[in-house]
Scaffold this motif. Structure first.
Motif, PDB file in Angstrom:
ATOM      1  N   GLU A 279       3.914 -23.318  26.913  1.00  0.00           N
ATOM      2  CA  GLU A 279       2.933 -24.175  27.579  1.00  0.00           C
ATOM      3  C   GLU A 279       3.703 -25.175  28.440  1.00  0.00           C
ATOM      4  O   GLU A 279       4.012 -26.298  28.029  1.00  0.00           O
ATOM      5  CB  GLU A 279       2.059 -24.874  26.551  1.00  0.00           C
ATOM      6  N   ALA A 280       4.012 -24.762  29.650  1.00  0.00           N
ATOM      7  CA  ALA A 280       4.864 -25.578  30.528  1.00  0.00           C
ATOM      8  C   ALA A 280       4.172 -26.866  30.933  1.00  0.00           C
ATOM      9  O   ALA A 280       4.818 -27.912  31.075  1.00  0.00           O
ATOM     10  CB  ALA A 280       5.248 -24.770  31.769  1.00  0.00           C
ATOM     11  N   LEU A 281       2.849 -26.837  31.138  1.00  0.00           N
ATOM     12  CA  LEU A 281       2.142 -28.049  31.557  1.00  0.00           C
ATOM     13  C   LEU A 281       2.230 -29.126  30.486  1.00  0.00           C
ATOM     14  O   LEU A 281       2.402 -30.311  30.794  1.00  0.00           O
ATOM     15  CB  LEU A 281       0.678 -27.715  31.857  1.00  0.00           C
ATOM     16  N   LEU A 282       2.119 -28.748  29.228  1.00  0.00           N
ATOM     17  CA  LEU A 282       2.201 -29.730  28.146  1.00  0.00           C
ATOM     18  C   LEU A 282       3.608 -30.328  28.065  1.00  0.00           C
ATOM     19  O   LEU A 282       3.772 -31.535  27.852  1.00  0.00           O
ATOM     20  CB  LEU A 282       1.808 -29.068  26.828  1.00  0.00           C
ATOM     21  N   VAL A 283       4.632 -29.497  28.244  1.00  0.00           N
ATOM     22  CA  VAL A 283       6.008 -29.998  28.169  1.00  0.00           C
ATOM     23  C   VAL A 283       6.303 -30.946  29.330  1.00  0.00           C
ATOM     24  O   VAL A 283       6.890 -32.023  29.150  1.00  0.00           O
ATOM     25  CB  VAL A 283       6.995 -28.821  28.149  1.00  0.00           C
ATOM     26  N   THR A 284       5.906 -30.579  30.546  1.00  0.00           N
ATOM     27  CA  THR A 284       6.150 -31.462  31.698  1.00  0.00           C
ATOM     28  C   THR A 284       5.348 -32.752  31.591  1.00  0.00           C
ATOM     29  O   THR A 284       5.837 -33.823  31.975  1.00  0.00           O
ATOM     30  CB  THR A 284       5.790 -30.721  32.991  1.00  0.00           C
ATOM     31  N   ALA A 285       4.118 -32.680  31.061  1.00  0.00           N
ATOM     32  CA  ALA A 285       3.337 -33.904  30.861  1.00  0.00           C
ATOM     33  C   ALA A 285       4.018 -34.823  29.856  1.00  0.00           C
ATOM     34  O   ALA A 285       4.040 -36.055  30.023  1.00  0.00           O
ATOM     35  CB  ALA A 285       1.925 -33.555  30.394  1.00  0.00           C
ATOM     36  N   THR A 286       4.587 -34.257  28.815  1.00  0.00           N
ATOM     37  CA  THR A 286       5.290 -35.073  27.826  1.00  0.00           C
ATOM     38  C   THR A 286       6.533 -35.715  28.427  1.00  0.00           C
ATOM     39  O   THR A 286       6.846 -36.883  28.157  1.00  0.00           O
ATOM     40  CB  THR A 286       5.659 -34.197  26.620  1.00  0.00           C
ATOM     41  N   LEU A 287       7.272 -34.974  29.248  1.00  0.00           N
ATOM     42  CA  LEU A 287       8.460 -35.548  29.892  1.00  0.00           C
ATOM     43  C   LEU A 287       8.083 -36.706  30.811  1.00  0.00           C
ATOM     44  O   LEU A 287       8.770 -37.735  30.847  1.00  0.00           O
ATOM     45  CB  LEU A 287       9.193 -34.461  30.679  1.00  0.00           C
ATOM     46  N   ASN A 288       6.998 -36.550  31.552  1.00  0.00           N
ATOM     47  CA  ASN A 288       6.549 -37.650  32.409  1.00  0.00           C
ATOM     48  C   ASN A 288       6.116 -38.853  31.591  1.00  0.00           C
ATOM     49  O   ASN A 288       6.338 -40.010  31.990  1.00  0.00           O
ATOM     50  CB  ASN A 288       5.398 -37.176  33.296  1.00  0.00           C
ATOM     51  N   ALA A 289       5.471 -38.629  30.437  1.00  0.00           N
ATOM     52  CA  ALA A 289       5.080 -39.746  29.568  1.00  0.00           C
ATOM     53  C   ALA A 289       6.306 -40.445  28.996  1.00  0.00           C
ATOM     54  O   ALA A 289       6.326 -41.674  28.853  1.00  0.00           O
ATOM     55  CB  ALA A 289       4.183 -39.233  28.436  1.00  0.00           C
ATOM     56  N   LEU A 290       7.340 -39.703  28.681  1.00  0.00           N
ATOM     57  CA  LEU A 290       8.555 -40.315  28.151  1.00  0.00           C
ATOM     58  C   LEU A 290       9.253 -41.186  29.192  1.00  0.00           C
ATOM     59  O   LEU A 290       9.918 -42.168  28.841  1.00  0.00           O
ATOM     60  CB  LEU A 290       9.505 -39.228  27.646  1.00  0.00           C
ATOM     61  N   GLY A 291       9.113 -40.848  30.456  1.00  0.00           N
ATOM     62  CA  GLY A 291       9.733 -41.662  31.500  1.00  0.00           C
ATOM     63  C   GLY A 291       9.201 -43.082  31.508  1.00  0.00           C
ATOM     64  O   GLY A 291       9.966 -44.051  31.644  1.00  0.00           O
ATOM     65  N   MET A 292       7.879 -43.264  31.365  1.00  0.00           N
ATOM     66  CA  MET A 292       7.311 -44.611  31.316  1.00  0.00           C
ATOM     67  C   MET A 292       7.743 -45.348  30.045  1.00  0.00           C
ATOM     68  O   MET A 292       7.997 -46.559  30.077  1.00  0.00           O
ATOM     69  CB  MET A 292       5.783 -44.550  31.391  1.00  0.00           C
ATOM     70  N   LEU A 293       7.835 -44.633  28.924  1.00  0.00           N
ATOM     71  CA  LEU A 293       8.279 -45.279  27.689  1.00  0.00           C
ATOM     72  C   LEU A 293       9.713 -45.777  27.813  1.00  0.00           C
ATOM     73  O   LEU A 293      10.058 -46.856  27.320  1.00  0.00           O
ATOM     74  CB  LEU A 293       8.149 -44.297  26.524  1.00  0.00           C
TER      75      LEU A 293
END
Length: 739
Positions: free
Chosen positions: A206-220
């Protein structure tokens, strides 16, 4: 449909101005609720989208969102029970933006536990969907978990002096809060962060879920430095090319590229924002390793044996030489000659190599050197190849000779060269009447003196435009003025001043093409265009009278536009106001001089009937001063400069200082203006002292400051006043006779 159209109108109104959200949201909640009467699935979808858009909008502050967010929690809790993916996605997005607001409200008001209980129910519902929901819903859940981790992890130290600017984090939560225990909140935030990190280390299908998580980690990483090292360590141990171990398919290749690019972008942004050299080295080492792995995965030429470049049918030249077989010489490939006339160089060139064809033998200045090179080359030429080359050149020459002879014969007989070729002529459909008329209109005239190319072209003159009426001329003039001032308003004054335009008496208007030049032109259009037009003249034609009225109205329009432009930011545009009044005063002087010349020329006639020129300067100066009076504060020393630099002062202008002194806060500023004028403008000293004396007599608040100046400039006024007081006191103490 009526309710949807009304709701759409309300949404459009709120998008235009964020202030309407606080009144529109409570109004639409009874309509979009699940248990509302007459509600439909479309209305509920609109409501979920509207709430997600409302609380994510930056057009109204978070302080205004907080009380409204408490009223929508019940509706969001109901929406999570609806079996519709679109509603659930929008509801989770709205909950993600509302969660920090409810958290801050509960921290400040621990006795109000209702909103927090609803928020806990919503959070529990969302977290249960993290593993089993569709991919779109899971991505929204990742956004919600990101907000929860932001809130429930320690942030930057708070500033007790500015609580409104503190970030919503675990730092603002008291240790003894009754509803939200500090230890439980911190542990839950840490566990949810581990849950996010497990997503990137889990299944990459599920590439969309992984990329969404990486983008969320950037703000954290950016907003929570205390957990940044933990996240970076997990990301640096992450393998974005994990799917390369399985059989490669086009889908897996796209997924690998997407995840790898998102990871690289995340680490590059972190490296750009963080000045730590050790972190830069770790990130660069990781990116280099991923780049090498990507080359190994996608560069198939390094993993496979290249295809053989030699023929496999037993006719390879090098092998035949070793076997002793006779290798047939392939026929040379000769490029064809270009169409049209050719040169001797093109005729004799048989080699397609550009370096050989463009070789210039004139570089050999010494003939002996050329002979030493040319003779061995001629000895090494193969006779068969030389014969083939001669035959090709002979064939080319004969073909070009026959073509030239045929063209000459056709030209002598008047036949076109292209007549021999058979052209394709399709069968056209019959033309209708309109097509025939259009074709005849575009055809050249038949009765001309000759071909169209030989006929001289007649001069073409555009038709004259119809004359403008007075109303049209005035309207077009107003449009032009508004456009010019709109352009001036968009120019930054500071950037224009930085260009170093020359000022002073030696400057010329409209030489720098900047704001100052445009303002000068407009001021002179407003003043000079009306000069002399008010004077009656019996010889003026009627059509000129229309232009005269239009010019005068245009000048008044420019004056109004100048006044509005200056008053929009009068403190910064005080220079423009002074320049405008200087132009008005200069124009009035020109009109007075012209009136005197007419009076001298009419000494033998009736000179008493000559009209007095109208003073536009005094009227514009009073208008500007009255406009500024409403906004002048006690600290606006720019008024002193304005009054001192305008070209002419009279009693009515200085009476404005007396009126301004009626405000107790602006008494000192009025006295300062009068004192400056007395010291640096001697022609108006008498008027200044008169105004000051009048202020001393009528304004009790200004009397102490005015008395100090009058004691220097007009002391006899104070002495007379003292004598009057003494006489009044003596008269009041006289003994009255007893009747």
């Amino acid at each position: 449909m009526t309710s949807l159209s009304q709701l759409a109108s309300a949404r459009t109104l709120a998008l235009g101005d964020g202030r309407y959200y606080r009144t529109i949201v409570p109004g639409v909640l009874p309509i979009i609720a699940v248990n509302a009467q007459g509600t439909t699935l479309e209305v509920q979808r609109w409501g979920a989208d509207f709430l997600a858009e409302t609380f994510a909008s930056p057009t109204w502050p978070s302080d205004a969102k907080e009380p409204i967010s408490l009223t929508v929690l019940e509706v969001l809790n109901q929406y999570l029970k609806v079996d519709d993916v679109g509603i659930v996605k929008s509801t989770i997005q709205a909950a993600a933006t509302i969660y920090p607001l409810v958290y801050r409200h509960t921290v400040s008001q621990p006795h109000d536990d209702g909103p927090w209980k609803l928020m806990l129910s919503i959070k529990s519902n969302i977290l249960q969907r993290m593993d089993s929901a569709p991919p779109g819903v899971r991505i929204c859940c990742v956004k919600f978990v990101q907000q929860v981790v932001l809130v429930q992890t320690p942030g930057m130290p708070v500033d007790p002096r500015r609580p409104e600017q503190n970030d919503i984090s675990l730092t603002i939560l008291p240790r003894d809060h009754p509803l939200m225990p500090y230890g439980n909140m911190e542990a839950e935030g840490s566990g949810l962060l581990d849950r996010l990190l497990d997503i990137i280390h889990g299944n990459h299908g599920e590439a969309l879920l992984v990329t969404a998580t990486l983008n969320a980690l950037g703000m954290l990483i950016q907003r929570r430095p205390m957990i940044a090292n933990r996240i970076l360590s997990s990301v640096l141990s992450f393998n974005p090319l994990k799917l390369a171990n399985s059989p490669m398919t086009p889908k897996s290749k796209v997924i690998i590229r997407s995840i790898e690019r998102t990871t690289r972008a995340l680490l590059l942004n972190v490296s750009r924002r963080n000045p730590d050299a050790n972190l830069h080295a770790r990130i660069n080492q990781y990116l280099d390793r991923i780049a090498r792995m990507r080359i190994d995965v996608f560069d198939e030429s390094n993993r496979k044996r290249p295809a053989p470049t030699e023929p496999t049918d037993g006719l390879d030249t090098s092998k035949r030489q070793r076997l002793g077989a006779v290798v047939p010489n392939p026929a040379p490939v000769i490029p064809p000659l270009p169409p049209g006339p050719v040169s001797f160089r093109e005729l004799y060139t048989l080699n397609t190599d550009a370096n050989t064809a463009n070789f210039d033998v004139q570089i050999f200045q010494d003939r002996e050197t050329l002979y030493r090179i040319l003779v061995p080359i001629l000895h090494s030429v193969d006779e068969k190849k030389l014969g083939q080359a001669l035959n090709i050149v002979r064939t080319r020459y004969l073909a070009k000779s026959e073509e030239a002879a045929r063209n000459n014969a056709n030209a002598a007989n008047g036949v076109s060269v292209d007549d021999d070729e058979e052209e394709y002529e399709p069968d056209f459909e019959p033309e209708d009447a309109e097509q025939i008329i259009n074709r005849l209109d575009s055809a050249p005239p038949d009765d001309g003196p000759g071909p169209a190319s030989s006929a001289p072209l007649a001069p073409y003159k555009l038709p004259e435009a119809p004359p403008l009426t007075e109303q049209e001329a005035q309207r077009y003039g107003d449009m032009t003025i508004r456009r010019v001032f709109g352009m001036l308003s968009a120019i930054d004054d500071a950037s224009m001043k930085s260009k170093g335009s020359k000022g002073g008496f030696n400057r010329l208007a409209a030489t720098t093409y900047d704001q100052d030049a445009s303002i000068t032109i407009l001021c002179r259009l407003a003043t000079r265009s009306a000069a002399g037009l008010d004077d009656p003249d019996g010889n003026i034609k009627s059509e000129y009278e229309v232009a005269k009225k239009g010019s005068f109205a245009l000048s008044e329009t420019i004056r109004d536009a100048l006044f509005n432009y200056i008053m929009y930011d009068w403190r910064r545009r005080i220079d423009i106001a002074i320049n405008w009044l200087n132009e008005e005063w200069y124009n009035d002087q020109l009109q007075v001089q012209a009136a005197r010349q007419k009076a001298q020329a009419a000494m033998n006639g009736d000179a008493a009937n000559l009209p007095v020129p109208k003073s536009n300067y005094r009227r514009c100066a009073l208008r500007l001063l009255d406009g500024m009076m409403a906004y002048i504060e006690s600290s606006d020393k720019v008024l002193v400069r304005f009054i001192s630099e305008i070209p002419e002062l009279d009693r009515e202008i200085l009476q404005r200082m007396k009126k301004m002194a009626e405000d107790p806060e602006r008494v000192s500023l009025s006295i300062m203006v009068l004192q400056f004028l007395y010291m640096f403008r001697p022609p108006v000293r008498d008027i200044t002292v008169d105004v000051l004396e009048d202020m001393w007599r009528t304004n009790d608040r200004a009397k102490p400051q005015a008395k100090k100046l009058l004691s220097k400039w007009r002391p006899h006024v104070l002495e007379t006043e003292n004598e009057v007081k003494m006489e009044a006191m003596n008269g009041s103490y006289e003994v009255q006779p007893v009747s």
